[in-house]
Write a protein that holds these residues in place. Structure first.
Motif, PDB file in Angstrom:
ATOM      1  N   ALA A   1       0.836  -1.213   0.000  1.00 31.33           N
ATOM      2  CA  ALA A   1       0.000   0.000   0.000  1.00 31.33           C
ATOM      3  C   ALA A   1       0.866   1.257   0.000  1.00 31.33           C
ATOM      4  O   ALA A   1       0.559   2.234  -0.692  1.00 31.33           O
ATOM      5  CB  ALA A   1      -0.935   0.000   1.212  1.00 31.33           C
ATOM      6  N   ILE A   2       1.959   1.230   0.738  1.00 34.07           N
ATOM      7  CA  ILE A   2       2.885   2.369   0.770  1.00 34.07           C
ATOM      8  C   ILE A   2       3.475   2.584  -0.625  1.00 34.07           C
ATOM      9  O   ILE A   2       3.500   3.707  -1.137  1.00 34.07           O
ATOM     10  CB  ILE A   2       3.988   2.157   1.834  1.00 34.07           C
ATOM     11  N   LEU A   3       3.941   1.495  -1.241  1.00 35.90           N
ATOM     12  CA  LEU A   3       4.521   1.609  -2.585  1.00 35.90           C
ATOM     13  C   LEU A   3       3.486   2.116  -3.590  1.00 35.90           C
ATOM     14  O   LEU A   3       3.812   2.918  -4.466  1.00 35.90           O
ATOM     15  CB  LEU A   3       5.098   0.262  -3.032  1.00 35.90           C
ATOM     16  N   GLN A   4       2.238   1.663  -3.461  1.00 33.28           N
ATOM     17  CA  GLN A   4       1.184   2.134  -4.367  1.00 33.28           C
ATOM     18  C   GLN A   4       0.979   3.640  -4.223  1.00 33.28           C
ATOM     19  O   GLN A   4       0.871   4.359  -5.216  1.00 33.28           O
ATOM     20  CB  GLN A   4      -0.132   1.398  -4.082  1.00 33.28           C
ATOM     21  N   GLU A   5       0.921   4.121  -2.991  1.00 31.39           N
ATOM     22  CA  GLU A   5       0.725   5.564  -2.765  1.00 31.39           C
ATOM     23  C   GLU A   5       1.910   6.374  -3.274  1.00 31.39           C
ATOM     24  O   GLU A   5       1.732   7.434  -3.867  1.00 31.39           O
ATOM     25  CB  GLU A   5       0.501   5.844  -1.277  1.00 31.39           C
ATOM     26  N   VAL A   6       3.105   5.860  -3.013  1.00 29.69           N
ATOM     27  CA  VAL A   6       4.316   6.569  -3.454  1.00 29.69           C
ATOM     28  C   VAL A   6       4.343   6.630  -4.981  1.00 29.69           C
ATOM     29  O   VAL A   6       4.615   7.683  -5.557  1.00 29.69           O
ATOM     30  CB  VAL A   6       5.582   5.884  -2.897  1.00 29.69           C
ATOM     31  N   GLN A   7       4.033   5.514  -5.630  1.00 26.70           N
ATOM     32  CA  GLN A   7       4.035   5.524  -7.095  1.00 26.70           C
ATOM     33  C   GLN A   7       2.959   6.459  -7.633  1.00 26.70           C
ATOM     34  O   GLN A   7       3.174   7.147  -8.623  1.00 26.70           O
ATOM     35  CB  GLN A   7       3.847   4.116  -7.658  1.00 26.70           C
ATOM     36  N   HIS A   8       1.822   6.491  -6.977  1.00 28.55           N
ATOM     37  CA  HIS A   8       0.766   7.414  -7.410  1.00 28.55           C
ATOM     38  C   HIS A   8       1.260   8.861  -7.318  1.00 28.55           C
ATOM     39  O   HIS A   8       0.986   9.681  -8.195  1.00 28.55           O
ATOM     40  CB  HIS A   8      -0.486   7.223  -6.553  1.00 28.55           C
ATOM     41  N   GLU A   9       2.014   9.159  -6.295  1.00 31.13           N
ATOM     42  CA  GLU A   9       2.531  10.511  -6.080  1.00 31.13           C
ATOM     43  C   GLU A   9       3.614  10.896  -7.090  1.00 31.13           C
ATOM     44  O   GLU A   9       3.617  11.989  -7.628  1.00 31.13           O
ATOM     45  CB  GLU A   9       3.096  10.611  -4.656  1.00 31.13           C
ATOM     46  N   TYR A  10       4.546   9.960  -7.367  1.00 33.00           N
ATOM     47  CA  TYR A  10       5.706  10.283  -8.207  1.00 33.00           C
ATOM     48  C   TYR A  10       5.656   9.669  -9.602  1.00 33.00           C
ATOM     49  O   TYR A  10       6.545   9.907 -10.403  1.00 33.00           O
ATOM     50  CB  TYR A  10       6.998   9.847  -7.502  1.00 33.00           C
ATOM     51  N   ARG A  11       4.674   8.808  -9.879  1.00 31.14           N
ATOM     52  CA  ARG A  11       4.491   8.106 -11.143  1.00 31.14           C
ATOM     53  C   ARG A  11       5.507   6.995 -11.385  1.00 31.14           C
ATOM     54  O   ARG A  11       5.519   6.377 -12.436  1.00 31.14           O
ATOM     55  CB  ARG A  11       4.439   9.056 -12.333  1.00 31.14           C
ATOM     56  N   TYR A  12       6.380   6.777 -10.425  1.00 36.43           N
ATOM     57  CA  TYR A  12       7.308   5.646 -10.459  1.00 36.43           C
ATOM     58  C   TYR A  12       7.978   5.555  -9.102  1.00 36.43           C
ATOM     59  O   TYR A  12       7.684   6.354  -8.210  1.00 36.43           O
ATOM     60  CB  TYR A  12       8.326   5.778 -11.601  1.00 36.43           C
ATOM     61  N   LEU A  13       8.862   4.565  -8.921  1.00 35.40           N
ATOM     62  CA  LEU A  13       9.534   4.356  -7.644  1.00 35.40           C
ATOM     63  C   LEU A  13      11.046   4.567  -7.812  1.00 35.40           C
ATOM     64  O   LEU A  13      11.765   3.636  -8.164  1.00 35.40           O
ATOM     65  CB  LEU A  13       9.247   2.941  -7.120  1.00 35.40           C
ATOM     66  N   PRO A  14      11.507   5.796  -7.568  1.00 33.28           N
ATOM     67  CA  PRO A  14      12.948   6.057  -7.679  1.00 33.28           C
ATOM     68  C   PRO A  14      13.744   5.235  -6.651  1.00 33.28           C
ATOM     69  O   PRO A  14      13.237   4.931  -5.568  1.00 33.28           O
ATOM     70  CB  PRO A  14      13.070   7.548  -7.365  1.00 33.28           C
TER      71      PRO A  14
ATOM     72  N   VAL B   1      12.324  -4.342  -0.026  1.00 30.98           N
ATOM     73  CA  VAL B   1      11.499  -3.334  -0.693  1.00 30.98           C
ATOM     74  C   VAL B   1      11.687  -3.438  -2.206  1.00 30.98           C
ATOM     75  O   VAL B   1      10.711  -3.436  -2.965  1.00 30.98           O
ATOM     76  CB  VAL B   1      11.845  -1.910  -0.195  1.00 30.98           C
ATOM     77  N   TYR B   2      12.927  -3.561  -2.648  1.00 31.35           N
ATOM     78  CA  TYR B   2      13.227  -3.691  -4.069  1.00 31.35           C
ATOM     79  C   TYR B   2      12.584  -4.960  -4.638  1.00 31.35           C
ATOM     80  O   TYR B   2      12.034  -4.946  -5.735  1.00 31.35           O
ATOM     81  CB  TYR B   2      14.747  -3.692  -4.292  1.00 31.35           C
TER      82      TYR B   2
ATOM     83  N   TYR C   1       5.912  -7.180  -8.542  1.00 35.69           N
ATOM     84  CA  TYR C   1       4.576  -6.841  -9.023  1.00 35.69           C
ATOM     85  C   TYR C   1       4.644  -5.938 -10.251  1.00 35.69           C
ATOM     86  O   TYR C   1       5.305  -4.902 -10.231  1.00 35.69           O
ATOM     87  CB  TYR C   1       3.760  -6.157  -7.918  1.00 35.69           C
ATOM     88  N   ALA C   2       3.916  -6.327 -11.303  1.00 33.30           N
ATOM     89  CA  ALA C   2       3.935  -5.592 -12.571  1.00 33.30           C
ATOM     90  C   ALA C   2       3.371  -4.180 -12.442  1.00 33.30           C
ATOM     91  O   ALA C   2       3.679  -3.318 -13.261  1.00 33.30           O
ATOM     92  CB  ALA C   2       3.154  -6.367 -13.632  1.00 33.30           C
ATOM     93  N   GLN C   3       2.561  -3.924 -11.414  1.00 30.68           N
ATOM     94  CA  GLN C   3       1.972  -2.596 -11.251  1.00 30.68           C
ATOM     95  C   GLN C   3       3.002  -1.520 -10.892  1.00 30.68           C
ATOM     96  O   GLN C   3       2.736  -0.342 -11.053  1.00 30.68           O
ATOM     97  CB  GLN C   3       0.889  -2.630 -10.167  1.00 30.68           C
ATOM     98  N   PHE C   4       4.170  -1.950 -10.408  1.00 26.14           N
ATOM     99  CA  PHE C   4       5.181  -0.983 -10.000  1.00 26.14           C
ATOM    100  C   PHE C   4       6.195  -0.746 -11.110  1.00 26.14           C
ATOM    101  O   PHE C   4       6.526  -1.643 -11.869  1.00 26.14           O
ATOM    102  CB  PHE C   4       5.897  -1.449  -8.727  1.00 26.14           C
ATOM    103  N   SER C   5       6.693   0.487 -11.172  1.00 24.58           N
ATOM    104  CA  SER C   5       7.674   0.851 -12.184  1.00 24.58           C
ATOM    105  C   SER C   5       8.863   1.551 -11.532  1.00 24.58           C
ATOM    106  O   SER C   5       8.689   2.432 -10.694  1.00 24.58           O
ATOM    107  CB  SER C   5       7.037   1.797 -13.210  1.00 24.58           C
ATOM    108  N   LEU C   6      10.060   1.168 -11.942  1.00 20.32           N
ATOM    109  CA  LEU C   6      11.272   1.796 -11.436  1.00 20.32           C
ATOM    110  C   LEU C   6      11.775   2.883 -12.378  1.00 20.32           C
ATOM    111  O   LEU C   6      12.799   3.497 -12.125  1.00 20.32           O
ATOM    112  CB  LEU C   6      12.368   0.744 -11.209  1.00 20.32           C
TER     113      LEU C   6
END
Length: 170
Positions: free
Chosen positions: A27-40, A58-59, A65-70
């Protein structure tokens, strides 16, 4: 760097909302990705530190999960279904038309200005509407043609609202 302080302030808010619980990592990663559009990478490290878990955990979740983008995604993420029904009904020419219109090179998914990302997905679950294209997982456009998808794209570029685009497609 001014933006970095703000980035970590926002991250602190997200982690705090989840009470720093490791069980809330997705859930944290989902919110962060929503905020930044990816996970730096530095964000993943920050989250690991804040949750007191190894960065590899975390990595590992972020890459599993395919929903996350780096890598950065565009403001508009356009997904073209290439499942069986969509493929048979012409999803490839739609995908090609989008890539050509946006000037995406081979292997490039996101425009240089970070406005558009074009992805191919295996199924969007709307086979009866094939071929299907979604915009930001919120707009579903069915029975698309290359001409239709270019109309939608040009409407987005022109700043037309979702409602105006829907009416143009009807």
């Amino acid at each position: 760097m001014e933006g970095t302080g703000r980035k970590f302030e926002k991250l602190q808010e997200i982690v705090a909302r989840h009470e720093g619980k490791v069980s809330h990592l997705i859930a944290i990663l989902q919110e962060v990705q929503h905020e930044y559009r990816y996970l730096p990478e530095e964000v993943l490290t920050y989250i690991a530190t804040a949750l007191n878990i190894p960065p590899a955990v975390v990595y590992g979740v972020a890459t599993f999960y395919a929903q996350f983008s780096l890598v950065p995604k565009g403001k508009y993420v356009i997904r073209v279904c290439d499942g069986t029904a969509c493929h048979v009904r012409g999803s490839e020419p739609i995908h090609f038309a989008l890539r050509k219109e946006l000037g995406l090179a081979e292997g490039q998914q996101t425009t240089d200005d970070l406005q558009f990302t074009v992805e191919t997905v295996s199924c969007l679950g709307a086979c009866g509407l094939a071929p299907v294209v979604t915009i930001n997982d919120q707009e579903v456009h069915g029975q698309m043609t290359p001409e239709d998808v270019l109309r939608v794209l040009r409407a987005i570029k022109a700043g037309e609202s979702q409602e105006e685009r829907r009416e143009a497609h009807a």
